[in-house]
Design a protein around this motif. Structure first.
Motif, PDB file in Angstrom:
ATOM      1  N   ARG A  67      38.916  43.802  49.471  1.00 18.99           N
ATOM      2  CA  ARG A  67      37.565  44.358  49.541  1.00 18.99           C
ATOM      3  C   ARG A  67      36.493  43.307  49.789  1.00 18.99           C
ATOM      4  NH1 ARG A  67      38.065  48.609  44.403  1.00 18.99           N
ATOM      5  NH2 ARG A  67      39.780  49.855  45.296  1.00 18.99           N
ATOM      6  N   GLY A  68      36.866  42.032  49.797  1.00 16.09           N
ATOM      7  CA  GLY A  68      35.896  40.982  50.072  1.00 16.09           C
ATOM      8  C   GLY A  68      34.944  40.713  48.923  1.00 16.09           C
ATOM      9  N   VAL A  69      35.454  40.767  47.687  1.00 13.55           N
ATOM     10  CA  VAL A  69      34.611  40.598  46.496  1.00 13.55           C
ATOM     11  C   VAL A  69      35.049  39.366  45.719  1.00 13.55           C
ATOM     12  CG1 VAL A  69      33.893  41.603  44.297  1.00 13.55           C
ATOM     13  CG2 VAL A  69      34.175  43.066  46.310  1.00 13.55           C
ATOM     14  N   ILE A 108      38.572  35.166  51.068  1.00  9.12           N
ATOM     15  CA  ILE A 108      37.300  35.766  51.470  1.00  9.12           C
ATOM     16  C   ILE A 108      36.497  34.700  52.199  1.00  9.12           C
ATOM     17  CG2 ILE A 108      35.224  36.986  50.701  1.00  9.12           C
ATOM     18  CD1 ILE A 108      36.595  37.518  48.059  1.00  9.12           C
ATOM     19  N   VAL A 164      30.947  34.125  52.042  1.00 10.50           N
ATOM     20  CA  VAL A 164      30.305  34.379  50.745  1.00 10.50           C
ATOM     21  C   VAL A 164      29.135  33.399  50.635  1.00 10.50           C
ATOM     22  CG1 VAL A 164      30.695  34.734  48.282  1.00 10.50           C
ATOM     23  CG2 VAL A 164      32.614  34.874  49.864  1.00 10.50           C
ATOM     24  N   ALA A 177      28.924  39.509  40.738  1.00 18.22           N
ATOM     25  CA  ALA A 177      29.783  39.663  41.916  1.00 18.22           C
ATOM     26  C   ALA A 177      29.056  39.172  43.158  1.00 18.22           C
ATOM     27  CB  ALA A 177      30.195  41.129  42.088  1.00 18.22           C
ATOM     28  N   HIS A 213      29.636  39.060  47.538  1.00 21.74           N
ATOM     29  CA  HIS A 213      30.398  39.770  48.558  1.00 21.74           C
ATOM     30  C   HIS A 213      30.494  38.952  49.847  1.00 21.74           C
ATOM     31  CE1 HIS A 213      30.489  43.658  46.349  1.00 21.74           C
ATOM     32  NE2 HIS A 213      29.363  43.174  45.823  1.00 21.74           N
ATOM     33  N   ASP A 243      39.084  39.368  45.292  1.00 27.52           N
ATOM     34  CA  ASP A 243      39.655  40.582  45.864  1.00 27.52           C
ATOM     35  C   ASP A 243      39.601  40.444  47.379  1.00 27.52           C
ATOM     36  OD1 ASP A 243      40.295  43.092  46.794  1.00 27.52           O
ATOM     37  OD2 ASP A 243      39.125  44.175  45.301  1.00 27.52           O
TER      38      ASP A 243
END
Length: 575
Positions: A230-232, A208, A211, A4, A6, A227
């Motif tokens: 949630r910024g994932v 997002i 990253v 993952a 973020h 996502d």
């Protein structure tokens, strides 16, 4: 192997798909001198590349579906307009002749000069426009270097179901990719207030930004989960994880469907307090969403888009026709038009500045300061707003007021224009409301003075927080200090709300904080009764209001105002 990364979620939602990676910044630009006899041939080679770039963009533009709104297609037209600007089409030719250098080298020198101008601009929105300039120039460079067009820029590109990963995306990229069927995007750079992030929210693309180094770890065609809430970014999810996100997708869809059921319900708290929910409009196409979410009106209509990428500013008639069309769409709902909020470094002659570069442009000539210094820029807009007020409920809002003298100058201009319109028997609302944005700490401290003379106030938290904390919110080195819960920020908000209440005028909040649902209850407790938010989050805010008891939240707010830090306030909210 799953892993993952973020970033910052800027457009909510969950997307699952294979990734297409856009690589375009590693252009190796040759630098060499040419003989005097070769100069004109080199200039012609450069001009041919400009022509080819135009042809490519026109082909892309022709493949944009007709049902796309005119404002969306305009983002592609923006790049075509840039290819008509002498700063791009003629200045490199002069460099080729003066320095006897190759076209790629001359174009890069001109790009660097233009980027420096954009980076000195104080307005965050305008700073992001340098990406459009770089994008256009890189297109020309690839033609000069005989590179093949990027996959996503091919008119017949097939990216349906893909997730795009890039260093950054321009608005034109975002529009093209959406209509090619991408389901989400992630970028290594950018921020939540960037032009592309705003557009992603308007188009409903999960996204997002920030990253960092993602392209080092993700491979082309790998499966990703984005996502945007949630910024994932999750790469190569295993079956169990994939099922989890598919379940969340279904839950999200049901949640949004259920939210629509409260669209027409009154926005009233459990203890009977009525809250006014209006929308912020970023793009003309957003007006179509105002009624879909049951908004009571438009609390902030940004007009900066009218000034972008053109040789001259819009005249009074263009302003008037634009506002008239919006009023017709709203069909009786109130419209609050914010006057021009651009920085001093952005002139209307295509972006070239006439004055010296400011050492600290964030504290320089912008918004109402610029407008009062350049009345020829300001008066046509104010006059058009006043004329439009005859067609429906319209308010005028002045950005970045910091002292009473500015307010007095604006009100004097309004008085003069009222007399002009009356003398010519041009209809307008003689009681048009004039309000001011509270986004400078000095204005918040003196909100009681402004409230005595204005018809309404609106708190612009983006700048208020930035100036209170003395940080640039788009600077990744210091934006961790951007804290909406800092006690100083909360006290300024509360002070402004109290000033409006004592003066008997409404006070709204139109900054991003108003649309961040984790702050809704605290803002209600502080006394906020008018929210202006992006249409995409309005129903979520409404749901929170309908499940809240204001009296209980007032107790929370009193404790928050006595807290020592934003962290303490956060603990209070979570307890």
């Amino acid at each position: 192997m799953s892993f993952a990364l973020h970033g910052v979620g800027v457009s909510r939602g969950i997307a699952i798909g294979n990734v297409h990676i856009i690589e375009r910044n590693q252009l190796e630009i040759p630098e060499y001198n040419i003989t005097p006899d070769d100069v004109e041939a080199e200039v012609k080679r450069f001009e041919s590349a400009i022509s080819s770039a135009r042809q490519q963009l026109r082909a892309i533009r022709n493949h944009v579906p007709r049902e796309v709104g005119s404002d969306i297609a305009a983002f592609i037209d923006t790049h075509l307009l840039m290819l008509e600007d002498v700063a791009i089409t003629e200045e490199p030719g002069k460099l080729i002749r003066d320095m006897q250098c190759n076209a790629e080298w001359a174009l890069r020198m001109q790009r660097d000069a233009l980027v420096n101008v954009f980076e000195e601009m104080d307005d965050a929105y305008l700073r992001t426009r340098k990406d459009d300039v770089v994008h256009v120039i890189n297109r020309i460079q690839r033609i000069l270097l005989k590179h093949t067009p990027l996959r996503h820029e091919e008119p017949d590109s097939r990216l349906s179901g893909y997730i795009v990963l890039a260093d950054d995306l321009t608005p034109a990229d975002t529009v093209l990719l959406q209509y090619q069927g991408i389901v989400a995007f992630a970028t290594e750079f950018g921020g939540p207030t960037s032009h592309t992030a705003i557009l992603a929210r308007s188009l409903g693309i999960p996204a997002i930004v920030g990253v960092h180094q993602a392209r080092r770890y993700v491979r082309e065609d790998e499966q990703l989960v984005i996502d945007g809430t949630r910024g994932v970014l999750l790469a190569n999810p295993d079956k169990r994880t994939l099922n989890h996100y598919k379940r969340r997708q279904r839950e999200e869809k049901r949640y949004l469907t259920d939210l629509k059921k409260i669209r027409l319900a009154p926005t009233v708290s459990q203890d009977g307090v009525t809250i006014d929910l209006q929308t912020n409009i970023e793009l003309p196409r957003d007006f179509e969403n105002v009624r879909e979410v049951g908004a009571s009106g438009v609390g902030l209509y940004r007009t900066e888009f009218m000034y972008m990428n053109r040789e001259t500013p819009p005249d009074e008639e263009e302003h008037y026709e634009t506002y008239a069309s919006v009023i017709r769409i709203l069909d009786g709902l109130p419209l609050t038009i914010r006057t021009l909020d651009l920085g001093a470094d952005k002139q209307v002659d295509g972006g070239r500045q006439s004055g010296p570069v400011q050492s600290n442009p964030a504290l320089g000539l912008r918004a109402i300061r610029l407008c009062l210094k350049e009345p020829a820029l300001f008066r046509p807009q104010v006059r058009a707003i006043m004329r439009a007020s005859a067609l429906g409920p319209v308010r005028m809002m002045i950005p970045m007021l910091s002292n009473v003298h500015e307010m007095e100058q604006v009100l004097q201009m309004v008085t003069e224009l009222k007399q002009e319109l009356s003398d010519k028997r041009i209809p307008f609302d003689h009681d048009i409301a004039v309000g001011g944005m509270i986004e400078v700490p000095a204005a918040a401290v003196c909100a009681d003075i402004f409230a005595k003379h204005l018809d309404f106030l609106s708190i612009g938290t983006n700048d208020l927080i930035q100036y209170t904390m003395a940080i640039d919110r788009v600077n990744e080195e210091v934006n961790y200090l951007y804290d909406p819960l800092h006690p100083a920020v909360l006290r300024l908000v509360h002070q402004t709300l109290q000033a409006g209440e004592r003066a008997g005028i409404p006070v709204a909040m139109c900054g991003e904080m108003a649309g961040e649902t984790e702050y809704t209850r605290l803002l209600l407790g502080l006394g906020l009764r008018e929210f202006s938010v992006h249409p995409a989050v309005l129903l979520e805010v409404k749901q929170i209001v309908m499940h809240s008891r204001i009296r209980d939240l007032e107790k929370l707010a009193r404790k928050a105002l006595q807290a020592c830090s934003g962290g303490d306030v956060l603990q209070l909210m979570q307890s």
